[in-house]
Design an enzyme around this catalytic site. Structure first.
Site, PDB file in Angstrom:
ATOM      1  N   TYR A 204      20.303  63.055  -0.425  1.00 61.56           N
ATOM      2  CA  TYR A 204      20.598  61.616  -0.469  1.00 61.56           C
ATOM      3  C   TYR A 204      20.128  61.025  -1.805  1.00 61.56           C
ATOM      4  O   TYR A 204      20.847  60.267  -2.452  1.00 61.56           O
ATOM      5  CB  TYR A 204      19.891  60.952   0.717  1.00 61.56           C
ATOM      6  CG  TYR A 204      20.199  59.492   0.939  1.00 61.56           C
ATOM      7  CD1 TYR A 204      21.398  59.094   1.538  1.00 61.56           C
ATOM      8  CD2 TYR A 204      19.287  58.496   0.597  1.00 61.56           C
ATOM      9  CE1 TYR A 204      21.667  57.748   1.778  1.00 61.56           C
ATOM     10  CE2 TYR A 204      19.541  57.155   0.832  1.00 61.56           C
ATOM     11  CZ  TYR A 204      20.734  56.782   1.428  1.00 61.56           C
ATOM     12  OH  TYR A 204      20.997  55.451   1.674  1.00 61.56           O
TER      13      TYR A 204
ATOM     14  N   SER B   9      20.655  52.661  -3.490  1.00 60.24           N
ATOM     15  CA  SER B   9      19.526  52.821  -2.559  1.00 60.24           C
ATOM     16  C   SER B   9      18.210  52.747  -3.329  1.00 60.24           C
ATOM     17  O   SER B   9      18.202  52.869  -4.559  1.00 60.24           O
ATOM     18  CB  SER B   9      19.654  54.203  -1.902  1.00 60.24           C
ATOM     19  OG  SER B   9      18.457  54.595  -1.264  1.00 60.24           O
TER      20      SER B   9
HETATM   21  P1  NAP Z   1      25.827  53.818   7.898  1.00 64.22           P
HETATM   22  O1  NAP Z   1      25.534  54.553   9.093  1.00 64.22           O
HETATM   23  O2  NAP Z   1      25.522  54.538   6.635  1.00 64.22           O
HETATM   24  O3  NAP Z   1      27.337  53.278   7.938  1.00 64.22           O
HETATM   25  C1  NAP Z   1      28.289  53.680   7.057  1.00 64.22           C
HETATM   26  C2  NAP Z   1      29.656  53.817   7.709  1.00 64.22           C
HETATM   27  O4  NAP Z   1      30.374  54.765   6.926  1.00 64.22           O
HETATM   28  C3  NAP Z   1      29.672  54.328   9.155  1.00 64.22           C
HETATM   29  O5  NAP Z   1      30.649  53.636   9.886  1.00 64.22           O
HETATM   30  C4  NAP Z   1      30.050  55.773   8.953  1.00 64.22           C
HETATM   31  O6  NAP Z   1      30.625  56.387  10.088  1.00 64.22           O
HETATM   32  C5  NAP Z   1      31.031  55.658   7.804  1.00 64.22           C
HETATM   33  N1  NAP Z   1      31.328  56.934   7.191  1.00 64.22           N
HETATM   34  C6  NAP Z   1      30.524  58.039   7.096  1.00 64.22           C
HETATM   35  N2  NAP Z   1      31.197  59.031   6.486  1.00 64.22           N
HETATM   36  C7  NAP Z   1      32.428  58.549   6.190  1.00 64.22           C
HETATM   37  C8  NAP Z   1      33.583  59.113   5.580  1.00 64.22           C
HETATM   38  N3  NAP Z   1      33.601  60.360   5.114  1.00 64.22           N
HETATM   39  N4  NAP Z   1      34.689  58.340   5.462  1.00 64.22           N
HETATM   40  C9  NAP Z   1      34.688  57.066   5.926  1.00 64.22           C
HETATM   41  N5  NAP Z   1      33.639  56.482   6.511  1.00 64.22           N
HETATM   42  C10 NAP Z   1      32.521  57.215   6.642  1.00 64.22           C
HETATM   43  O7  NAP Z   1      25.077  52.469   7.911  1.00 64.22           O
HETATM   44  P2  NAP Z   1      24.381  51.470   6.908  1.00 64.22           P
HETATM   45  O8  NAP Z   1      22.946  51.627   7.117  1.00 64.22           O
HETATM   46  O9  NAP Z   1      25.057  50.172   7.129  1.00 64.22           O
HETATM   47  O10 NAP Z   1      24.648  51.980   5.410  1.00 64.22           O
HETATM   48  C11 NAP Z   1      25.710  51.550   4.595  1.00 64.22           C
HETATM   49  C12 NAP Z   1      25.463  52.022   3.175  1.00 64.22           C
HETATM   50  O11 NAP Z   1      24.247  51.484   2.699  1.00 64.22           O
HETATM   51  C13 NAP Z   1      25.343  53.545   3.025  1.00 64.22           C
HETATM   52  O12 NAP Z   1      25.917  53.942   1.807  1.00 64.22           O
HETATM   53  C14 NAP Z   1      23.836  53.748   2.985  1.00 64.22           C
HETATM   54  O13 NAP Z   1      23.471  54.919   2.320  1.00 64.22           O
HETATM   55  C15 NAP Z   1      23.414  52.520   2.215  1.00 64.22           C
HETATM   56  N6  NAP Z   1      22.032  52.113   2.379  1.00 64.22           N
HETATM   57  C16 NAP Z   1      21.503  51.871   3.612  1.00 64.22           C
HETATM   58  C17 NAP Z   1      20.202  51.431   3.700  1.00 64.22           C
HETATM   59  C18 NAP Z   1      19.511  51.142   5.005  1.00 64.22           C
HETATM   60  O14 NAP Z   1      18.292  50.953   4.988  1.00 64.22           O
HETATM   61  N7  NAP Z   1      20.220  51.071   6.104  1.00 64.22           N
HETATM   62  C19 NAP Z   1      19.449  51.241   2.550  1.00 64.22           C
HETATM   63  C20 NAP Z   1      20.032  51.537   1.320  1.00 64.22           C
HETATM   64  C21 NAP Z   1      21.318  51.960   1.239  1.00 64.22           C
HETATM   65  P3  NAP Z   1      29.645  57.121  11.141  1.00 64.22           P
HETATM   66  O15 NAP Z   1      29.071  56.033  12.001  1.00 64.22           O
HETATM   67  O16 NAP Z   1      30.511  58.077  11.881  1.00 64.22           O
HETATM   68  O17 NAP Z   1      28.599  57.835  10.314  1.00 64.22           O
HETATM   69  C1  GCO Z   2      15.109  57.136   4.319  1.00 61.23           C
HETATM   70  C2  GCO Z   2      16.026  55.968   4.456  1.00 61.23           C
HETATM   71  C3  GCO Z   2      16.434  55.416   3.104  1.00 61.23           C
HETATM   72  C4  GCO Z   2      17.196  54.125   3.260  1.00 61.23           C
HETATM   73  C5  GCO Z   2      17.664  53.473   2.028  1.00 61.23           C
HETATM   74  C6  GCO Z   2      16.563  52.994   1.167  1.00 61.23           C
HETATM   75  O1  GCO Z   2      15.175  58.051   5.120  1.00 61.23           O
HETATM   76  O2  GCO Z   2      14.267  57.088   3.406  1.00 61.23           O
HETATM   77  O3  GCO Z   2      17.099  56.223   5.276  1.00 61.23           O
HETATM   78  O4  GCO Z   2      16.987  56.354   2.288  1.00 61.23           O
HETATM   79  O5  GCO Z   2      18.231  54.248   4.158  1.00 61.23           O
HETATM   80  O6  GCO Z   2      18.675  54.148   1.356  1.00 61.23           O
HETATM   81  O7  GCO Z   2      17.089  52.209   0.148  1.00 61.23           O
END
Ligand code: NAP
Ligand code: GCO
Length: 265
Positions: free
Chosen positions: A159, A146
């Site tokens: 986080y 992230s």
């Molecule tokens: P997300 O909501 O984080 O989706 C992740 C999936 O993992 C969801 O289906 C969630 O289920 C599932 N999950 C949660 N806890 C779990 C567990 N204990 N066992 C198995 N599955 C579990 O959506 P996303 O935004 O696509 O994020 C994916 C990854 O990228 C995460 O690691 C997030 O931190 C990272 N990330 C996201 C962003 C962003 O801007 N979106 C940026 C940087 C990094 P639920 O729907 O029930 O929660």
């Molecule tokens: C927040 C966001 C972020 C992003 C992501 C950034 O509240 O600042 O959710 O943490 O999801 O991980 O890279």
């Protein structure tokens, strides 16, 4: 150069939490590059939702219910996949959660829960696949990090602590298992439009943009939120033989956020 080194033909990829969002986009790209797709999610409803989405995209995926924080469930998942599909070549630790709570108001249990899913689980998952990867003579582990692997901000202490730790776990897996031809790298997505970030993009009552939305647009040289598809090329690269000497690296896919001091007033 042999462009086939970017292919994932014949590989088996497990992407955690890949029913929708970033995980789904990465798994879909892997399928297009030739890999067999296996994913898990936390409950049957999400797995069914994922199965329907993969089917609609013309992808033959296998989905399993598994809580990535539960070591017994994870060991069973990996044993089942090895029996039903084969040894995993590519693991993507994508499943994650966030709790946006000011640190002084956050309970220790809430903090622990985030660390459990975002940091302990990638350890549990990697630990479960590494022995077979060693036997097979290669493996790719990709941890979804992230911006918060590098930066802090209000309300995301747990986080940021987890994702900063995940960056170091990535480097340590590289250090410990590089000699077995296992590459462990991270992808650090910038601000990506998914359900996880939907509350930060909600329109205001008067129809104007959420202040955080405006803040991110101003903070990103690309002047937009990322999409899950923006992560597909980097994810394929890090899963393919084209990156066999890239190890312990976090590839930030952020439209330039980390390079930028911010707009001058
Ligand atoms: P997300 O909501 O984080 O989706 C992740 C999936 O993992 C969801 O289906 C969630 O289920 C599932 N999950 C949660 N806890 C779990 C567990 N204990 N066992 C198995 N599955 C579990 O959506 P996303 O935004 O696509 O994020 C994916 C990854 O990228 C995460 O690691 C997030 O931190 C990272 N990330 C996201 C962003 C962003 O801007 N979106 C940026 C940087 C990094 P639920 O729907 O029930 O929660
Ligand atoms: C927040 C966001 C972020 C992003 C992501 C950034 O509240 O600042 O959710 O943490 O999801 O991980 O890279």
């Amino acid at each position: 150069m042999d462009m086939k080194s970017f292919s994932l033909e014949g590989k088996i990829a497990l992407v955690t939490g890949a029913s929708y969002g970033i995980g789904f986009a990465i798994a879909s790209a892997y399928a297009e590059a030739g890999a067999k797709i296996v994913f898990n999610d936390i409950n049957q409803e999400l797995v069914d939702k994922g199965m329907a989405a993969y089917k609609e995209a013309g992808i033959e995926a296998r989905g399993y219910v598994c809580d990535v924080t539960n070591e017994e469930q994870v060991q069973n998942l990996i044993a089942t996949i090895e029996k039903e599909v084969g040894v995993i070549d590519i693991l993507v630790n994508n499943a994650g959660i966030i709790k946006r709570i000011p640190m002084h108001e956050m309970s220790a249990d809430e903090f622990r829960k985030v660390i459990d899913v975002d940091l302990n689980a990638p350890f549990i998952m990697a630990k479960a696949v590494i022995p077979s990867m060693i036997k097979k003579g290669h493996g790719k582990i990709i941890n979804i990090c992230s911006m918060m692997s590098e930066l802090g901000r209000e309300t995301v202490s747990a986080y940021a602590a987890a994702k900063g730790g995940l960056k170091m776990l990535t480097r340590n897996i590289c250090s410990e298992y590089g000699e077995y031809n296992i590459q462990c790298n991270g992808i650090g997505p910038g601000y990506i439009a998914t359900p996880q970030t939907a509350p930060l993009r909600e329109k205001q009552a008067d129809g104007s943009r959420h202040p955080f939305d405006q803040f991110i647009i101003a903070k990103t040289p690309a002047a937009r939120w990322g999409t899950p598809e923006d992560l597909q090329g980097p994810a394929v690269f890090l899963a393919s033989d084209a990156s066999n000497f890239v190890n312990g690296h976090v590839l930030y896919v952020d439209g330039g956020i980390l390079a930028y001091i911010g707009k001058q007033p």
